[in-house]
Design a protein around this motif. Structure first.
Motif, PDB file in Angstrom:
ATOM      1  N   ALA A   1      20.432 -17.376 -40.500  1.00  0.00           N
ATOM      2  CA  ALA A   1      19.579 -16.280 -40.159  1.00  0.00           C
ATOM      3  C   ALA A   1      18.258 -16.167 -40.923  1.00  0.00           C
ATOM      4  CB  ALA A   1      20.515 -14.907 -40.732  1.00  0.00           C
ATOM      5  N   LEU A   2      17.313 -16.180 -40.162  1.00  0.00           N
ATOM      6  CA  LEU A   2      15.927 -16.139 -40.539  1.00  0.00           C
ATOM      7  C   LEU A   2      15.060 -15.014 -40.233  1.00  0.00           C
ATOM      8  CD1 LEU A   2      15.019 -19.756 -39.771  1.00  0.00           C
ATOM      9  CD2 LEU A   2      15.611 -19.059 -41.930  1.00  0.00           C
ATOM     10  N   VAL A   3      13.867 -14.836 -40.560  1.00  0.00           N
ATOM     11  CA  VAL A   3      12.900 -13.587 -40.534  1.00  0.00           C
ATOM     12  C   VAL A   3      11.587 -14.293 -39.765  1.00  0.00           C
ATOM     13  CG1 VAL A   3      11.783 -11.910 -41.312  1.00  0.00           C
ATOM     14  CG2 VAL A   3      13.688 -12.337 -42.178  1.00  0.00           C
ATOM     15  N   VAL A   4      11.227 -13.672 -39.002  1.00  0.00           N
ATOM     16  CA  VAL A   4       9.732 -14.112 -38.139  1.00  0.00           C
ATOM     17  C   VAL A   4       8.708 -13.055 -38.751  1.00  0.00           C
ATOM     18  CG1 VAL A   4       8.478 -14.587 -36.176  1.00  0.00           C
ATOM     19  CG2 VAL A   4      10.826 -14.905 -36.028  1.00  0.00           C
ATOM     20  N   LEU A   5       7.650 -13.942 -39.354  1.00  0.00           N
ATOM     21  CA  LEU A   5       6.796 -12.957 -40.139  1.00  0.00           C
ATOM     22  C   LEU A   5       5.560 -13.098 -39.087  1.00  0.00           C
ATOM     23  CD1 LEU A   5       7.164 -13.607 -43.583  1.00  0.00           C
ATOM     24  CD2 LEU A   5       7.791 -11.459 -42.445  1.00  0.00           C
ATOM     25  N   PRO A   6       4.516 -12.155 -38.994  1.00  0.00           N
ATOM     26  CA  PRO A   6       4.608 -11.003 -39.577  1.00  0.00           C
ATOM     27  C   PRO A   6       5.314  -9.683 -39.350  1.00  0.00           C
ATOM     28  CG  PRO A   6       2.622 -11.108 -38.273  1.00  0.00           C
ATOM     29  CD  PRO A   6       3.459 -12.277 -37.991  1.00  0.00           C
ATOM     30  N   ASN A   7       6.073  -9.837 -38.145  1.00  0.00           N
ATOM     31  CA  ASN A   7       6.601  -8.678 -37.670  1.00  0.00           C
ATOM     32  C   ASN A   7       7.972  -8.417 -38.066  1.00  0.00           C
ATOM     33  OD1 ASN A   7       7.706 -10.720 -36.170  1.00  0.00           O
ATOM     34  ND2 ASN A   7       7.152  -9.912 -34.140  1.00  0.00           N
ATOM     35  N   LYS A   8       8.463  -9.234 -39.113  1.00  0.00           N
ATOM     36  CA  LYS A   8       9.922  -8.974 -39.841  1.00  0.00           C
ATOM     37  C   LYS A   8      10.974  -9.069 -38.692  1.00  0.00           C
ATOM     38  CE  LYS A   8       7.779  -7.253 -43.998  1.00  0.00           C
ATOM     39  NZ  LYS A   8       7.698  -6.283 -44.862  1.00  0.00           N
TER      40      LYS A   8
ATOM     41  N   ARG B   1       3.777 -15.073 -31.529  1.00  0.00           N
ATOM     42  CA  ARG B   1       2.436 -15.609 -31.260  1.00  0.00           C
ATOM     43  C   ARG B   1       2.397 -16.792 -32.092  1.00  0.00           C
ATOM     44  NH1 ARG B   1      -2.194 -11.702 -32.990  1.00  0.00           N
ATOM     45  NH2 ARG B   1      -3.280 -13.563 -32.449  1.00  0.00           N
ATOM     46  N   LEU B   2       1.490 -17.873 -31.739  1.00  0.00           N
ATOM     47  CA  LEU B   2       1.289 -19.131 -32.438  1.00  0.00           C
ATOM     48  C   LEU B   2       0.716 -18.734 -33.838  1.00  0.00           C
ATOM     49  CD1 LEU B   2      -0.389 -21.384 -29.585  1.00  0.00           C
ATOM     50  CD2 LEU B   2       1.950 -20.852 -30.199  1.00  0.00           C
ATOM     51  N   GLY B   3       1.344 -19.191 -34.984  1.00  0.00           N
ATOM     52  CA  GLY B   3       0.955 -19.195 -36.121  1.00  0.00           C
ATOM     53  C   GLY B   3       1.842 -18.166 -36.859  1.00  0.00           C
ATOM     54  N   PHE B   4       2.906 -17.600 -36.272  1.00  0.00           N
ATOM     55  CA  PHE B   4       4.049 -16.692 -36.885  1.00  0.00           C
ATOM     56  C   PHE B   4       4.648 -17.734 -37.691  1.00  0.00           C
ATOM     57  CE2 PHE B   4       4.635 -12.500 -34.082  1.00  0.00           C
ATOM     58  CZ  PHE B   4       3.331 -12.188 -34.250  1.00  0.00           C
ATOM     59  N   VAL B   5       5.257 -17.169 -38.648  1.00  0.00           N
ATOM     60  CA  VAL B   5       6.062 -17.914 -39.676  1.00  0.00           C
ATOM     61  C   VAL B   5       7.193 -17.642 -39.848  1.00  0.00           C
ATOM     62  CG1 VAL B   5       6.199 -19.025 -42.209  1.00  0.00           C
ATOM     63  CG2 VAL B   5       4.125 -18.319 -40.978  1.00  0.00           C
ATOM     64  N   LEU B   6       8.247 -18.521 -39.759  1.00  0.00           N
ATOM     65  CA  LEU B   6       9.876 -18.405 -40.112  1.00  0.00           C
ATOM     66  C   LEU B   6      10.277 -18.732 -41.428  1.00  0.00           C
ATOM     67  CD1 LEU B   6      11.158 -20.277 -37.035  1.00  0.00           C
ATOM     68  CD2 LEU B   6      11.894 -17.935 -37.623  1.00  0.00           C
ATOM     69  N   CYS B   7      10.825 -17.795 -42.090  1.00  0.00           N
ATOM     70  CA  CYS B   7      11.169 -17.972 -43.616  1.00  0.00           C
ATOM     71  C   CYS B   7      12.552 -17.009 -43.680  1.00  0.00           C
ATOM     72  CB  CYS B   7       9.994 -17.574 -44.452  1.00  0.00           C
ATOM     73  SG  CYS B   7       9.436 -15.955 -44.103  1.00  0.00           S
ATOM     74  N   ARG B   8      13.316 -17.208 -44.789  1.00  0.00           N
ATOM     75  CA  ARG B   8      14.395 -16.573 -45.329  1.00  0.00           C
ATOM     76  C   ARG B   8      14.228 -15.149 -45.703  1.00  0.00           C
ATOM     77  NH1 ARG B   8      15.447 -21.843 -47.038  1.00  0.00           N
ATOM     78  NH2 ARG B   8      17.027 -22.745 -45.867  1.00  0.00           N
ATOM     79  N   LYS B   9      14.978 -14.299 -45.660  1.00  0.00           N
ATOM     80  CA  LYS B   9      15.038 -12.971 -45.976  1.00  0.00           C
ATOM     81  C   LYS B   9      14.744 -12.678 -47.454  1.00  0.00           C
ATOM     82  CE  LYS B   9      18.147 -11.389 -42.223  1.00  0.00           C
ATOM     83  NZ  LYS B   9      19.340 -10.542 -41.876  1.00  0.00           N
TER      84      LYS B   9
ATOM     85  N   SER C   1      12.908 -14.843 -49.488  1.00  0.00           N
ATOM     86  CA  SER C   1      11.961 -15.449 -49.751  1.00  0.00           C
ATOM     87  C   SER C   1      10.653 -15.275 -48.829  1.00  0.00           C
ATOM     88  CB  SER C   1      12.061 -16.994 -50.237  1.00  0.00           C
ATOM     89  OG  SER C   1      12.402 -17.722 -49.076  1.00  0.00           O
ATOM     90  N   ILE C   2      10.379 -14.032 -48.399  1.00  0.00           N
ATOM     91  CA  ILE C   2       9.350 -13.911 -47.293  1.00  0.00           C
ATOM     92  C   ILE C   2       7.753 -14.067 -47.894  1.00  0.00           C
ATOM     93  CG2 ILE C   2       8.215 -11.785 -46.131  1.00  0.00           C
ATOM     94  CD1 ILE C   2      11.056 -10.815 -45.829  1.00  0.00           C
ATOM     95  N   CYS C   3       7.111 -14.963 -46.959  1.00  0.00           N
ATOM     96  CA  CYS C   3       5.654 -14.809 -47.325  1.00  0.00           C
ATOM     97  C   CYS C   3       5.153 -13.923 -47.547  1.00  0.00           C
ATOM     98  CB  CYS C   3       4.973 -15.543 -46.300  1.00  0.00           C
ATOM     99  SG  CYS C   3       5.557 -17.290 -45.570  1.00  0.00           S
TER     100      CYS C   3
END
Length: 178
Positions: free
Chosen positions: A58-65, A106-114, A116-118
């Motif tokens: 399970a991950l989070v897509v940023l910036p829209n969380k 969108r291109l440039g969005f970042v996937l990270c863990r809940k 350790s969010i950017c």
């Protein structure tokens, strides 16, 4: 005999001695999206910059969380796609995601863990190399920023210094323009 001025190793010797770049296994997960497409679900492509990703995670897509789940991980290998259980830093991978539609990314969005969010920001310091520009650049100048796979318009707020090309040290602090 061809180049008497060169005393270094041959190209092949140099390549053989070249050390691989550091892989960031111990850092938080960072996966910038370089491309996206729809193929029986939402698929994203990019280079895993830090951390590792496992199938089913399970991950989070940023910036829209947006919360997502990794359904599958693929890597191109000799004209075929190989399914992976886990991807390591530095791998160029494709992932099938569950929980998000292609038009939400969108291109440039970042996937990270809940956990350790950017951290988002509106201001940052950057070292910019200007190759060839016909006019002056000063505070208020607007340009297009290319970083990883993100392409965004940005504005220079202030110039902190001009770096000397030869010494790589700040030659002039707080210039009005460059």
């Amino acid at each position: 005999k061809i180049c008497p001025w060169y005393g270094g190793p041959s190209l092949l010797e140099f390549l053989d001695e070249l050390q691989p770049s550091a892989r960031f296994y111990d850092m938080p997960l960072r996966f910038p999206i370089a491309d996206k497409y729809k193929d029986m679900g939402t698929c994203v492509m990019g280079k895993l910059e830090a951390g590792s990703i496992k199938k089913g995670e399970a991950l989070v897509v940023l910036p829209n969380k947006t919360p997502v789940t990794v359904e599958d991980i693929f890597m191109d290998h000799k004209d075929e796609q190989v399914s992976l259980a886990e991807a390591a830093p530095g791998d160029n991978i494709k992932m099938k995601l569950k929980g998000v539609e292609e038009d939400q990314l969108r291109l440039g969005f970042v996937l990270c863990r809940k956990d350790s969010i950017c951290r988002p920001c509106r201001w940052f310091d950057a070292t910019v190399q200007i190759l060839d520009f016909p006019t002056i650049i000063c505070a208020g100048y607007t340009c297009v920023l290319h970083i990883h796979s993100a392409i965004e318009e940005c504005t220079f707020f202030a110039l902190k210094g001009i770096i000397d090309k030869k010494t790589r040290k700040i030659g002039q602090k707080d210039p009005k323009f460059c």
